[in-house]
Structure formats: structure tokens, C-alpha cells
Design a protein around this motif. Structure first.
Motif, mmCIF file in Angstrom:
data_model
loop_
_atom_site.group_PDB
_atom_site.id
_atom_site.type_symbol
_atom_site.label_atom_id
_atom_site.label_comp_id
_atom_site.label_asym_id
_atom_site.label_seq_id
_atom_site.Cartn_x
_atom_site.Cartn_y
_atom_site.Cartn_z
ATOM 1 N N GLU A 77 0.829 -1.210 0.000
ATOM 2 C CA GLU A 77 0.000 0.000 0.000
ATOM 3 C C GLU A 77 0.862 1.257 0.000
ATOM 4 O O GLU A 77 0.567 2.229 -0.698
ATOM 5 C CB GLU A 77 -0.934 0.001 1.210
ATOM 6 N N LEU A 78 1.936 1.200 0.782
ATOM 7 C CA LEU A 78 2.821 2.359 0.832
ATOM 8 C C LEU A 78 3.431 2.624 -0.547
ATOM 9 O O LEU A 78 3.560 3.769 -0.984
ATOM 10 C CB LEU A 78 3.933 2.110 1.855
ATOM 11 N N THR A 79 3.773 1.554 -1.234
ATOM 12 C CA THR A 79 4.396 1.690 -2.554
ATOM 13 C C THR A 79 3.421 2.284 -3.565
ATOM 14 O O THR A 79 3.784 3.158 -4.364
ATOM 15 C CB THR A 79 4.906 0.323 -3.041
ATOM 16 N N GLU A 80 2.196 1.812 -3.509
ATOM 17 C CA GLU A 80 1.177 2.392 -4.383
ATOM 18 C C GLU A 80 1.040 3.890 -4.122
ATOM 19 O O GLU A 80 1.014 4.707 -5.052
ATOM 20 C CB GLU A 80 -0.181 1.707 -4.152
ATOM 21 N N LEU B 20 -0.730 3.942 -13.218
ATOM 22 C CA LEU B 20 -0.292 3.717 -11.840
ATOM 23 C C LEU B 20 -1.426 3.848 -10.823
ATOM 24 O O LEU B 20 -1.174 3.802 -9.620
ATOM 25 C CB LEU B 20 0.831 4.697 -11.493
ATOM 26 N N SER B 21 -2.650 4.014 -11.303
ATOM 27 C CA SER B 21 -3.753 4.143 -10.349
ATOM 28 C C SER B 21 -3.910 2.870 -9.536
ATOM 29 O O SER B 21 -4.037 1.788 -10.092
ATOM 30 C CB SER B 21 -5.071 4.390 -11.098
ATOM 31 N N PRO B 22 -3.891 2.988 -8.214
ATOM 32 C CA PRO B 22 -4.066 1.809 -7.388
ATOM 33 C C PRO B 22 -5.544 1.389 -7.341
ATOM 34 O O PRO B 22 -6.392 2.231 -7.651
ATOM 35 C CB PRO B 22 -3.580 2.260 -6.013
ATOM 36 N N PRO B 23 -5.843 0.180 -6.921
ATOM 37 C CA PRO B 23 -4.863 -0.854 -6.527
ATOM 38 C C PRO B 23 -4.283 -1.558 -7.733
ATOM 39 O O PRO B 23 -4.916 -1.656 -8.760
ATOM 40 C CB PRO B 23 -5.721 -1.822 -5.702
ATOM 41 N N TRP B 24 -3.041 -2.015 -7.558
ATOM 42 C CA TRP B 24 -2.375 -2.722 -8.651
ATOM 43 C C TRP B 24 -2.648 -4.217 -8.552
ATOM 44 O O TRP B 24 -3.004 -4.741 -7.501
ATOM 45 C CB TRP B 24 -0.863 -2.482 -8.596
ATOM 46 N N ARG B 25 -2.440 -4.848 -9.672
ATOM 47 C CA ARG B 25 -2.619 -6.299 -9.737
ATOM 48 C C ARG B 25 -1.667 -6.985 -8.750
ATOM 49 O O ARG B 25 -0.522 -6.547 -8.568
ATOM 50 C CB ARG B 25 -2.280 -6.741 -11.167
#
Length: 502
Positions: free
Chosen positions: A279-282, A307-312
Motif C-alpha cells: 500500500e505504501l508503494t502504491e 499507476l492508479s491503485p490498486p495494482w494487480r
RNA sequence: GAGCCGUUAGCUCAGAAGGUAGAGCACCUGCCUUUUAAGCAGGGGGUCGGUGGUUCGAUCCCACCACGGCUCACCA
């Protein structure tokens, strides 16, 4: 280009001529009143009267273009903030006009005069007086095509920066990116620290180190391959949130993705695990996108990356299973996995077993498919000697790597904080080292000792800053985001050709 | 480290069956007092990456070397 080059000879002759007239071609300070950017507001809007009211201005910079018209001469002067036109007239400058026409593209001058607008509407300084600040003795590359030769661009980055508009933007973006990383982490209570770049035991990554020697201490030292073990010592010492942005050195080949020295962000957060860092990385990358471009959507080499979270999120073995077309698990028989790979047309090193086999397969089969940002998690434990195990499956490490644009950008895990298990893991690495794996981790007794004092549960992550810059600046090679990339030394012949004499 | 491609004027690039090379920009001379890829007229500039070989003759063909790029390998 030695002095027998006509263009350089001409400039040297002008240099001598100036000195003979008592003029120092390499002047000193010039009382600049305005940077070019200060005129930005006026450029399109100011009326003649507003320009007149501004009075006399003084600017300084490098001559980028000259257009002689007999008794007048136009020039473009560039400073750090932009470019402005100069207009010199014989009737204004009198005897100095001849000196002005002797200027060369590349020279630094300071110029003083009043602003006006030319017939074509360009904001221009009508030069009343000027000063020689630095004579340029070498001709600049062509104004229209710029400098394209890749080797010269890297070796003589100063020329590249001068002539190629986009290059400065790339490195400005790099600086802004690093600043934004600091903002983000500082705001979350992280402390920036510096740990040794020269280490007696290189640790924290599977990589071959550079060796150097300290004369007074009489000992060999290694350029660090990672700051990891020192940063964790700091967590032991009670610095619960630390980060470092600095160079790592790995004695490996170069490629568009790899450079022997590269800039890495590593950060550690106590009482967190790898999941928290996802989560921090996103949030971090989103913050960077917003600071740098204002949008989470990027284009990298013609391919869009959102780059929109959430990522796969993709488990390591699920990714592999899908690629192989059959379920595989950490305890699978290497022979059958190799057969599956061959069925897919992948020839794997028959020596490769365990972690190495998994790694090879993953890099060949899965990595090239990861265009959109993807967290790959649950790595084989053998590949992660500093990482905590998963409780549910002791053959898996609680670790993830972030991929985007088919490149690894980040590597993170819940840190192993059990000193006894850490010693065991180091022992396994030692056996691998004995088997000839010179990238296996070294045993670091002091690091174990630190863990024995107790390290809180901690999650840590490393992010390759250069690769991140490649992504944001849409650059295809890591050398394009490193100001002075490592190259072989210029040969004697080439050196002579580039005038290292003087 | 391996494979492929590249290296021609200061810069960007052409070029030839093997007969010692061309353009644009830059430079020089002349003209030109609001141009801007200024213009017009004229001119100079090259060990064609290096060393050997083949040849009457090599920048071109061959070999080796140097440097660079890409791909692969290793890593992040």
C-alpha cells in the motif's frame, strides 16, 4: 580535435586578439539584474511603455546563435532559465560593435541594455554595453540536428546538456523525483540516514562486489551492493523508520537496465509487514506521478502504464503455473518442472534446481508479460535469505517485487528478525558459495549479533531510482538517466582527438 | 563474455565495380541597420576509427584491434 582544427585555430586567434587589446576573454563577475525567466511575464503581454519603464537590464549567459546583418547583429543568449534575443547596432556600440561581431557561438557574455520588441514581436535586449565572460574555444554541435552520437553524448555529457533540449529535462525530473520521494517519506516519519558505502562484508543482496583497499587500515573493503544490513542495524537501535537514497555498486555487466553504480532507495518500517509496504508503494508512486506529471497515466516507450491503485497482485507460483500451463508449487519435482518448461519451448539450465530454477523460469516466462504495475508475491524462500517465512507455507518468503513496463522496480519483504534462523540461512548461502555461486550472501556475524539484541518486526523495501526515472521520463536506457554512465576509457587515439592536452 | 550492427569534415548525414570523397549546418571573405534554420555571392576545411593483408591502386574487399549501440547471459 587538436589545435590544427581550423575552427579552433580561429577562436584561439580571436582569444589572442582580445588579450592584445587588453580585454580579458575570461571575465569575472557580472552584475546580472534579471534571469531570462524574469521576462516571462513580459514576453507576450507587456506594452512598449511597460518595457520602457523597466529601464536598463543586465543579463548573462551563453551565445547560442548569431545573425550578422552588416551594421546590426542579432544573437540569442541563453542562461539557466531560458533564452533571450540580443540586438547590437553599430551606431549604439560604436567601437565595441566590431568586438561584438567577433563573438562566437558558445561564448559567455554579459549584456546590458533596454528591452524592446522587434518587428516580429520578439522580446529583445538592445545592447548598450557587453562584457566577455568566457571565450568558447570549441565549436558546438549543429543548431538544428543537435548532438546525436551516443558515445559523445555520454562521454561529453556537458555538450549533450548544452545542445539537446530534452536531456536537461530528464535530469531535472530525476532531481524532482528524488525530492518527492523524500517529501513522501519524511511526511510519514521516516528518518533519512547514510550508511557505509565501503563495507568490510558486502551484504544485503545477491551480487558480486567491487573491491578496494584502505591503506591506513591495511584492509580490503567492498563497495556496498546494498545498505540493507546497516539499515536494519539502525532499526535494532530504535530508529523505527529509516531510509537511504544512495548509490549501490554491483560488479556486473551493463545493459539498458543495469549499470555498475545505480541509485537505490531503501526504507525500513518497524511493526509493519510486506503487505503494508504494498500500500505504501502504491501511495508513493502515485505521489510521484502527481508531483512529476500530474497524472497516474504514463506512456513508456509507446506503451501506456496506469499507476492508479490498486495494482494487480500475482503470486509467484500462480504466475508460473499460468505460464507453464500446469500447476507448480515450491515442492514440485525439478525434473517435471523442466519437462513443463521444455514443452513451452524453454530450455533451462539443467544445473538449475530449487530457487535458481524458479527464478530462471519466472524471468523468462512471466516478467516479460508484466506491463501494468504488478506486485508479485510469495517468492521461493531459497531466493530470499533475509526474508521472513510465510507462516502458512514455510517454503515461501513473505516478499514481493513490483514490476511495471516489464521491469523490476522494487523488492520488498518482511524482514527476518530471528537471529538463529538468520544464521541458518546464511549457512545455506555459504554452502552455495562453496558450490561456486559467487553471488551468494556472506555471513555477517555482527549483523547476527545485532539481531540477537532484538529487532522489532519490520518490513523493508528497495526501489531502483534510476529505473523509476526511466519510467517517468520515458527513457529506454538506464544510461540516459545517469549523467556520466560508465564507459571504457577513451583510447589513446581517441583521446588525442578530443584534446585532453592543455 | 558471445552474436549482430556501426565508426566518412567541428556537427548531422550521403557516397562509390576498388581509381585517394560530397551535401546541409558551422567556419572564412564581401554585401546587408528589426533578423530568427536571416539572405545573396564567393571560398577554405577530410590520415573515410587504427594496424596489417589482397591489389597496379583500398575509405570501399579480407583479417586483427579499439570504441560505441542493440540482443543474449548476470543482476535490480
Amino acid at each position: 580535435m587538436s589545435d590544427d582544427n581550423e575552427l579552433i585555430r580561429r577562436r584561439l586567434a580571436k582569444l589572442r586578439a582580445l588579450r592584445e587589446r587588453g580585454i580579458d576573454p575570461f571575465g569575472s563577475r557580472y552584475p546580472v539584474t534579471h534571469w531570462v525567466r524574469d521576462f516571462e511575464r513580459l514576453r507576450d503581454r507587456a506594452t512598449e511603455e511597460e518595457l520602457r519603464n523597466l529601464g536598463t537590464v543586465s543579463v548573462a549567459g551563453r551565445i547560442m546563435a548569431l545573425r550578422h546583418h552588416g551594421k546590426t547583429c542579432f544573437a540569442h543568449l541563453r542562461d539557466y532559465t531560458g533564452q533571450i534575443q540580443l540586438y547590437a547596432r553599430a551606431d549604439q556600440l560604436a567601437d565595441d560593435y566590431a568586438l561584438f561581431t567577433e563573438l562566437d557561438v558558445g561564448d559567455f557574455i554579459g549584456a546590458t541594455g533596454e528591452l524592446f520588441r522587434t518587428r516580429t514581436g520578439e522580446l529583445t535586449v538592445a545592447v548598450k554595453s557587453f562584457a566577455f565572460l568566457a571565450k568558447s574555444l570549441r565549436p558546438l554541435p549543429e543548431k538544428w540536428h543537435g548532438l546525436k552520437d551516443v558515445e559523445t553524448r555520454y562521454r561529453q555529457r556537458y555538450v549533450d546538456l548544452l545542445v539537446n533540449q530534452g536531456v536537461r529535462e530528464v535530469f531535472t525530473l530525476k532531481s524532482r523525483l528524488i525530492k518527492a520521494v523524500r517529501e513522501f517519506l519524511d511526511a510519514r516519519g521516516f528518518l533519512e540516514v547514510e550508511t557505509p558505502m565501503m563495507q568490510p562484508i558486502p551484504g544485503g543482496a545477491a551480487a558480486r562486489p567491487f573491491v578496494t583497499h584502505h591503506n591506513a587500515l591495511g584492509t580490503d573493503l567492498y563497495l556496498r551492493v546494498a545498505p540493507e544490513l546497516y539499515l536494519k542495524r539502525l532499526v535494532v537501535g530504535g530508529l523505527d523508520r529509516v531510509y537511504e537514497i544512495n548509490r549501490n555498486f554491483r560488479n556486473e555487466g551493463v545493459s539498458t537496465q543495469h549499470h555498475p553504480e545505480f541509485t537505490m532507495l531503501e526504507f525500513y518500517q518497524a511493526y509493519a509487514d510486506a503487505g503494508d509496504l504494498m500500500e505504501l508503494t502504491e501511495a508513493l508512486l502515485l505521489h510521484l506521478a502527481q508531483s512529476l506529471t500530474g497524472s497516474p497515466r504514463l506512456t513508456y516507450q509507446g506503451e501506456s502504464v496506469d499507476l492508479s491503485p490498486p495494482w494487480r497482485r500475482l503470486s509467484f507460483f500462480q504466475g508460473l503455473s499460468e505460464a507453464l500451463g500446469a500447476p507448480v508449487a515450491p515442492d514440485a519435482d525439478p525434473g517435471s518442472v523442466q519437462r513443463l518448461a521444455r514443452a513451452k519451448g524453454i530450455e533451462v539450465d539443467s544445473e538449475a534446481i530449487g530457487g535458481q530454477l524458479w527464478k530462471e523460469l519466472f524471468e523468462t516466462l512471466v516478467e516479460p508479460t508484466l506491463a501494468e504495475p504488478t506486485f508479485v508475491f510469495d517468492f521461493p524462500l531459497e531466493l530470499s535469505p533475509l526474508s521472513k517465512r510465510r507462516r502458512e507455507n514455510p517454503r515461501l518468503a513473505d516478499r514481493f517485487e513490483l514490476f511495471a513496463a516489464r521491469t523490476e522496480l522494487a523488492n520488498a519483504y518482511t524482514e527476518l528478525n530471528d537471529p538463529h534462523e538468520q544464521r541458518e540461512r546464511f549457512r545455506e548461502q555459504a554452502t552455495q558459495r562453496e558450490r561456486g555461486d559467487d553471488e551468494a550472501h556472506w555471513l555477517d556475524e555482527d549483523f547476527i549479533r545485532a539481531l540477537e539484541y532484538g529487532m522489532p518486526p519490520t518490513a523493508g523495501e528497495g526501489i531502483g531510482i534510476d529505473r523509476l526515472v526511466m519510467l517517468f521520463a520515458d527513457q529506454p536506457s538506464i544510461r540516459d538517466v545517469i549523467l556520466f554512465p560508465a564507459l571504457r576509457p577513451e583510447s589513446q587515439a581517441a583521446g588525442a582527438g578530443n584534446g585532453e592536452e592543455r
